[in-house]
Motif scaffolding. Sequence first.
Motif, short mmCIF file in Angstrom:
data_model
loop_
_atom_site.label_atom_id
_atom_site.label_comp_id
_atom_site.label_asym_id
_atom_site.label_seq_id
_atom_site.Cartn_x
_atom_site.Cartn_y
_atom_site.Cartn_z
N GLU A 127 0.83 -1.19 0.00
CA GLU A 127 0.00 0.00 0.00
C GLU A 127 0.87 1.26 0.00
OE1 GLU A 127 -3.12 -0.49 2.75
OE2 GLU A 127 -4.02 1.43 2.26
N ARG A 128 1.92 1.19 0.77
CA ARG A 128 2.83 2.34 0.82
C ARG A 128 3.52 2.57 -0.50
NH1 ARG A 128 4.38 0.78 5.74
NH2 ARG A 128 6.23 -0.30 5.01
N ALA A 129 3.85 1.46 -1.17
CA ALA A 129 4.61 1.58 -2.42
C ALA A 129 3.72 1.98 -3.60
CB ALA A 129 5.32 0.27 -2.71
N SER A 130 2.41 2.06 -3.37
CA SER A 130 1.55 2.43 -4.49
C SER A 130 0.93 3.80 -4.25
CB SER A 130 0.46 1.37 -4.68
OG SER A 130 -0.21 1.18 -3.47
N ASN A 131 0.41 4.38 -5.33
CA ASN A 131 -0.13 5.73 -5.22
C ASN A 131 -1.59 5.76 -4.79
OD1 ASN A 131 1.72 5.63 -7.91
ND2 ASN A 131 2.17 7.38 -6.62
N GLY A 132 -2.25 4.63 -5.04
CA GLY A 132 -3.67 4.62 -4.71
C GLY A 132 -4.18 3.22 -4.46
N VAL A 133 -5.27 3.15 -3.73
CA VAL A 133 -5.88 1.84 -3.45
C VAL A 133 -7.39 1.94 -3.68
CG1 VAL A 133 -6.32 0.05 -1.73
CG2 VAL A 133 -4.15 1.29 -1.69
N ILE A 134 -7.88 1.05 -4.53
CA ILE A 134 -9.33 0.91 -4.71
C ILE A 134 -9.69 -0.41 -4.03
CG2 ILE A 134 -11.20 0.64 -6.37
CD1 ILE A 134 -9.28 1.91 -8.47
N ARG A 135 -10.57 -0.34 -3.07
CA ARG A 135 -10.87 -1.55 -2.31
C ARG A 135 -12.31 -1.96 -2.58
NH1 ARG A 135 -8.22 -1.05 3.26
NH2 ARG A 135 -6.48 -1.74 2.00
N THR A 136 -12.53 -3.22 -2.88
CA THR A 136 -13.90 -3.68 -3.06
C THR A 136 -14.10 -4.96 -2.26
OG1 THR A 136 -15.62 -4.27 -4.65
CG2 THR A 136 -13.37 -4.83 -5.27
N TRP A 137 -15.23 -5.08 -1.64
CA TRP A 137 -15.48 -6.23 -0.78
C TRP A 137 -16.98 -6.52 -0.73
CZ3 TRP A 137 -14.61 -1.32 0.76
CH2 TRP A 137 -15.54 -0.74 1.65
N VAL A 138 -17.28 -7.76 -0.36
CA VAL A 138 -18.67 -8.14 -0.23
C VAL A 138 -19.00 -8.26 1.24
CG1 VAL A 138 -20.31 -10.02 -0.56
CG2 VAL A 138 -18.83 -9.32 -2.42
#
Length: 481
Positions: free
Chosen positions: A435-446
């Motif tokens: 997560e730190r190494a990326s610029n963004g996080v899109i999270r999807t869950w049920v």
Amino acid sequence: MQETGLIHDIVHTGVPGLDELLNGGVPRGTTIILEGNPGTGKTTLGIQFLLEGARQYGESGIYITFEELPEQIYRDMSGFGWDLRELERQNKLRIICLEPDVLLDQMMRTDGLFEQLIREIDCKRVVIDSISLFRTLAGLGNDGREQIYSIRNIMRKFDLTAFFLREYGETEGRSTPFENYVCDGIIRLSLREHLEKYRKRTVEILKMRGTCIVEGEHHYRFMKDGICILPALSMVEDKILSDGVERLSTGIESLDELLIGGLPQGSAFMLDSNSKANYKYLMNSILAERLKRGDCVLFMLSGLSSVETIDQTLELFGASLKEAAAEERVFFIDHYHRKVEPEYEKLVIYVDRLSNEEYQKKVYEAINPHFRETMVQGRRWFIHYDLNTIISERGREFVKRNFADEMARCRAAGVTVLCQTNFTEIGLETSSFLERASNGVIRTWVDGSYQYLQITKSPGGRMSAPHIVDNIRDRPYVRLI
Ligand SMILES: Nc1ncnc2c1ncn2[C@@H]1O[C@H](COP(=O)(O)OP(=O)(O)OP(=O)(O)O)[C@@H](O)[C@H]1O
Ligand SMILES: [Mg+2]
């Protein structure tokens, strides 16, 4: 006797994200309650306030604890890479452990130990850990107004900006404790259930005299180097819009809106989904959109997705993989050595039975010539990076060693990356690193009978509210509500 610091004299906490919520920081000379349940990070944040004060703003600080020995604090905090002993050697910090009545006694005396200490290191910041223990140990029960009031006044007298840590919750009943009235600000840390299996850590500023604050709950995280607060959606202006970076549409209008236009070109985003969540519509819509716009796409095939299945799925989204293959703008990394139709043959990079070193070399050598050529033509590149496959085929260590570096190189070359991942499955340590190494996080869950989606990290520190993923009949088959 000095009066409370002027409103324009602001003390920056130096804690990432916190000053933004406080409109720059806290007014000098104020006393702030930092409250939360056990383990929410009060000690960490308190120490961080002193540490950053010393490191970034040249302000010395004193940490007063009633229970934990300094040794314990040195040890706990060394996990964040903080060398508190060194700061003490430099006279920028003092960690002292004493009895509440001794503290009070020394504080009240003119030229007592406390005053001497303040002068000795030119102290500007104080943390008391904790005001709850102070009460208990001093045998004050639920009272102790006079004593707490006195301590607060001493802080003001010496123009010290102070954090009083307070155990919040269970035992206190419904009434608001006295110190919350007499102090100038209240910051609350919480760890709560969030939907089904998720928990969220949030920080909320309940009060802050003399400064306007950003209301609401904001997520915070424990990072390798301390606590980091992610200010929520509403407060971040659309400064990202004007940053000049091109936005790549995801093909889903409502998702583009959340992303202020789409994925920033050259960024690395995570698409994190739990096993029940259907991430495929999202992923395929994004990939199809890239192909339709003429970009080059590198696909990392998983055990379940082959060239053939990708071909079929993208067709549903109105993109032709064959056409892109004919123009040599699609490439595939296959760990499973599957046969493909002739038109794809020279576009597949087979990496089964290769060591990690050979793997990297092979991919690089296969892609690089195309990359150079297409960049000259002004084509954009997009990588679908399947972290689940890489972790299972190449190992966790490989990811840890190379991922940040790979993403940095992509960013530098303007290549946009979307990583498919399952944070829950790969564990907290690796996922927070990713997560730190990326610029963004899109999270999807049920959760229950709904699928949700939330942008939990983006380049401007912006988070979205959780949205419901609604299935629709026509392309792109999903929308966010
Ligand atoms: N890198 C990390 N990731 C997740 N949690 C972490 C990390 N580092 C520390 N923690 C958690 O933070 C908590 C310790 O934080 P800290 O001691 O600052 O909390 P506290 O509010 O002062 O707790 P207490 O009330 O017990 O004094 C622990 O529960 C620990 O599990
Ligand atoms: Mg603590």
